[in-house]
Design a protein around this motif. Structure first.
Motif, PDB file in Angstrom:
ATOM      1  N   ARG A 159       9.703   0.775   2.033  1.00 53.89           N
ATOM      2  CA  ARG A 159      10.599   0.907   0.898  1.00 53.89           C
ATOM      3  C   ARG A 159      10.888   2.343   0.450  1.00 53.89           C
ATOM      4  NH1 ARG A 159       9.131   0.321  -4.604  1.00 53.89           N
ATOM      5  NH2 ARG A 159      10.964   0.049  -5.878  1.00 53.89           N
ATOM      6  N   ARG A 160       9.867   3.171   0.455  1.00 52.46           N
ATOM      7  CA  ARG A 160      10.064   4.530  -0.084  1.00 52.46           C
ATOM      8  C   ARG A 160       9.280   5.554   0.706  1.00 52.46           C
ATOM      9  NH1 ARG A 160       8.595   5.014  -6.185  1.00 52.46           N
ATOM     10  NH2 ARG A 160       6.973   3.522  -5.635  1.00 52.46           N
ATOM     11  N   MET A 161       9.751   6.795   0.630  1.00 47.49           N
ATOM     12  CA  MET A 161       9.035   7.907   1.239  1.00 47.49           C
ATOM     13  C   MET A 161       9.302   9.174   0.438  1.00 47.49           C
ATOM     14  SD  MET A 161       9.231   9.381   5.116  1.00 47.49           S
ATOM     15  CE  MET A 161      10.737  10.315   4.929  1.00 47.49           C
ATOM     16  N   HIS A 162       8.253   9.912   0.152  1.00 43.87           N
ATOM     17  CA  HIS A 162       8.381  11.216  -0.505  1.00 43.87           C
ATOM     18  C   HIS A 162       7.766  12.272   0.400  1.00 43.87           C
ATOM     19  CE1 HIS A 162       9.776  10.312  -4.633  1.00 43.87           C
ATOM     20  NE2 HIS A 162       9.266   9.135  -4.380  1.00 43.87           N
ATOM     21  N   LEU A 210       0.822  -1.205   0.000  1.00 46.80           N
ATOM     22  CA  LEU A 210       0.000   0.000   0.000  1.00 46.80           C
ATOM     23  C   LEU A 210       0.857   1.256   0.000  1.00 46.80           C
ATOM     24  CD1 LEU A 210      -2.711  -0.985   2.647  1.00 46.80           C
ATOM     25  CD2 LEU A 210      -3.118  -0.623   0.196  1.00 46.80           C
ATOM     26  N   ILE A 211       0.296   2.320  -0.567  1.00 43.97           N
ATOM     27  CA  ILE A 211       0.849   3.664  -0.440  1.00 43.97           C
ATOM     28  C   ILE A 211       0.005   4.395   0.601  1.00 43.97           C
ATOM     29  CG2 ILE A 211       1.442   5.821  -1.600  1.00 43.97           C
ATOM     30  CD1 ILE A 211       2.885   3.337  -2.735  1.00 43.97           C
ATOM     31  N   GLY A 212       0.645   4.943   1.623  1.00 47.91           N
ATOM     32  CA  GLY A 212      -0.059   5.763   2.608  1.00 47.91           C
ATOM     33  C   GLY A 212       0.250   7.224   2.373  1.00 47.91           C
ATOM     34  N   VAL A 213      -0.762   8.096   2.410  1.00 48.75           N
ATOM     35  CA  VAL A 213      -0.542   9.529   2.225  1.00 48.75           C
ATOM     36  C   VAL A 213      -1.191  10.307   3.371  1.00 48.75           C
ATOM     37  CG1 VAL A 213      -0.401   9.375  -0.291  1.00 48.75           C
ATOM     38  CG2 VAL A 213      -2.596   9.882   0.778  1.00 48.75           C
ATOM     39  N   ALA A 214      -0.558  11.420   3.709  1.00 49.79           N
ATOM     40  CA  ALA A 214      -1.116  12.310   4.741  1.00 49.79           C
ATOM     41  C   ALA A 214      -0.603  13.714   4.483  1.00 49.79           C
ATOM     42  CB  ALA A 214      -0.706  11.845   6.136  1.00 49.79           C
ATOM     43  N   VAL A 215      -1.418  14.709   4.850  1.00 46.83           N
ATOM     44  CA  VAL A 215      -1.077  16.115   4.627  1.00 46.83           C
ATOM     45  C   VAL A 215      -1.441  16.914   5.871  1.00 46.83           C
ATOM     46  CG1 VAL A 215      -1.632  18.186   3.281  1.00 46.83           C
ATOM     47  CG2 VAL A 215      -1.383  16.002   2.123  1.00 46.83           C
ATOM     48  N   ASP A 216      -0.579  17.883   6.215  1.00 46.04           N
ATOM     49  CA  ASP A 216      -0.894  18.794   7.320  1.00 46.04           C
ATOM     50  C   ASP A 216      -0.083  20.069   7.164  1.00 46.04           C
ATOM     51  OD1 ASP A 216      -2.080  19.587   9.825  1.00 46.04           O
ATOM     52  OD2 ASP A 216      -0.141  19.195  10.773  1.00 46.04           O
ATOM     53  N   ILE A 261       4.219   7.316   1.639  1.00 50.82           N
ATOM     54  CA  ILE A 261       5.138   6.222   1.921  1.00 50.82           C
ATOM     55  C   ILE A 261       4.657   4.959   1.221  1.00 50.82           C
ATOM     56  CG2 ILE A 261       5.699   7.218   4.181  1.00 50.82           C
ATOM     57  CD1 ILE A 261       4.172   4.781   5.412  1.00 50.82           C
ATOM     58  N   GLU A 262       5.605   4.066   0.935  1.00 51.64           N
ATOM     59  CA  GLU A 262       5.265   2.764   0.351  1.00 51.64           C
ATOM     60  C   GLU A 262       5.728   1.665   1.292  1.00 51.64           C
ATOM     61  OE1 GLU A 262       6.059  -0.040  -3.599  1.00 51.64           O
ATOM     62  OE2 GLU A 262       7.234   1.786  -3.307  1.00 51.64           O
ATOM     63  N   ILE A 263       4.786   0.814   1.678  1.00 49.46           N
ATOM     64  CA  ILE A 263       5.125  -0.384   2.446  1.00 49.46           C
ATOM     65  C   ILE A 263       4.647  -1.584   1.645  1.00 49.46           C
ATOM     66  CG2 ILE A 263       4.801  -1.676   4.581  1.00 49.46           C
ATOM     67  CD1 ILE A 263       4.593   0.923   6.072  1.00 49.46           C
ATOM     68  N   ASN A 264       5.593  -2.449   1.305  1.00 49.67           N
ATOM     69  CA  ASN A 264       5.287  -3.595   0.463  1.00 49.67           C
ATOM     70  C   ASN A 264       4.978  -4.837   1.283  1.00 49.67           C
ATOM     71  OD1 ASN A 264       7.787  -2.253  -1.511  1.00 49.67           O
ATOM     72  ND2 ASN A 264       5.723  -2.502  -2.286  1.00 49.67           N
ATOM     73  N   SER A 265       4.134  -5.672   0.728  1.00 46.70           N
ATOM     74  CA  SER A 265       3.863  -6.999   1.271  1.00 46.70           C
ATOM     75  C   SER A 265       4.014  -7.996   0.132  1.00 46.70           C
ATOM     76  CB  SER A 265       2.444  -7.063   1.847  1.00 46.70           C
ATOM     77  OG  SER A 265       1.489  -6.792   0.834  1.00 46.70           O
ATOM     78  N   GLU A 266       4.016  -9.274   0.467  1.00 43.51           N
ATOM     79  CA  GLU A 266       4.208 -10.291  -0.572  1.00 43.51           C
ATOM     80  C   GLU A 266       2.931 -10.540  -1.371  1.00 43.51           C
ATOM     81  OE1 GLU A 266       6.219 -13.931   0.580  1.00 43.51           O
ATOM     82  OE2 GLU A 266       7.071 -12.885   2.306  1.00 43.51           O
TER      83      GLU A 266
END
Length: 303
Positions: free
Chosen positions: A137-140, A60-66, A73-78
């Motif tokens: 794995r990733r974060m922007h 999943l990609i999780g997004v948040a704004v403030d 962010i990207e957190i991978n699963s199998e």
């Protein structure tokens, strides 16, 4: 150099070219993958390739704004099954919140506190509990006067398969309203960069070389060849202009109103786009497809 079935498979997935065309391109370029893509494009057998088109992974990609700051962010699963798991989604939500508050890098977020443990330890415990490998794995991070987020293919609130952040200058209410539309546009079109100024010069030069070779070859085989100066002064610049219009966010036709470019739509709304981030699950991760690889090997064996 021996051309393997795996190489043909990769080129075919990357370029969209046929199997035998892919094999010939690799043979002609001695197995150089990028040169083979350019060879195919010169022959009109492939489109410009984006790495994201040929890769896949779950998660999943999780997004948040403030307050003018956004994070994706990207957190991978199998497996996609785990991505739909409420426990996994809760984990993504918590890590996204921490990333928004403290994160300047993945390392900083991994070391941050989450309910008395580091984020990294919580992830490790989740792997043992859920029984599947997971990777942060990733974060922007994106900052601006106004930052708007959008999630495409949302699994639940604030997370899904594609996360987009857009930073804008101008009236906050207008920026929020049209920013959401721009974010949806970015999710759909996946531009290479904000503008020509921010496009990788090496990519631009490579595209120029491909378009030059293609135009000269087409002209040489034409029933009525044009003077070479026409090719260099008109045809090639015209194709490069089209490439920039299709691949830079500000130059693209706005999906909500194709009569305007994104840049024109922003100006009409009284805002300016200062940056964006688009993060899709699995970019850069190749997923094995054994059956298709076997099909390729069989075809090569019969060729």
């Amino acid at each position: 150099m021996a051309i393997t079935a795996a190489m043909v498979k990769e080129l075919r997935e990357t370029s969209g070219a046929g199997m035998m065309d892919a094999k010939k391109a690799l043979t002609e370029t001695n197995g150089d993958m990028e040169a083979a893509i350019d060879w195919l494009r010169t022959k009109g057998l492939a489109k410009a390739a984006k790495k994201a088109d040929r890769v896949a992974a779950e998660g999943l990609i999780g997004v948040a704004v403030d307050a003018g700051r956004g994070v994706a962010i990207e957190i991978n699963s199998e497996t996609d099954f785990v991505a739909k798991n409420a426990d996994f989604q809760s984990l993504v939500r918590e890590i996204t919140k921490i990333a928004l508050q403290t994160g300047e890098s993945i390392e900083v977020v991994k070391a941050a506190d989450l309910n008395g443990q580091t984020v990294e330890q919580v992830l490790t415990d989740a792997i043992a509990r859920i029984g599947e490998n997971m990777t942060f794995r990733r974060m922007h991070v994106l900052e601006g006067e106004t930052v708007v987020s959008y999630v495409h293919n949302a699994a639940t609130d604030g997370m899904g398969k594609i996360g987009v952040l857009v930073a804008l200058k101008g009236d906050a209410a207008k920026a929020q309203e049209i920013g959401k539309q721009f974010a949806m546009h970015i999710a759909a079109t996946n531009p290479l960069s904000l503008s020509e100024a921010t496009l990788d010069p090496a990519l631009l030069e490579r595209e120029l070389q491909v378009q030059t070779a293609k135009a000269l070859e087409e002209n040489a085989t034409s029933a009525k060849p044009k003077p070479e100066q026409v090719i260099h002064n008109n045809i090639i610049p015209g194709r490069m202009k089209k490439f920039l219009a299709e691949n830079t966010l500000l130059g693209q036709s706005f999906v909500i109103n194709p009569d305007l470019t994104v840049e024109q739509a922003a100006k009409e709304a009284g805002v300016e786009i200062t940056g964006y981030a688009r993060v899709a699950v699995g970019e850069g991760i190749e997923k094995k497809e054994e059956d298709f690889a076997a099909e390729v090997a069989k075809t090569l064996g019969n060729a």
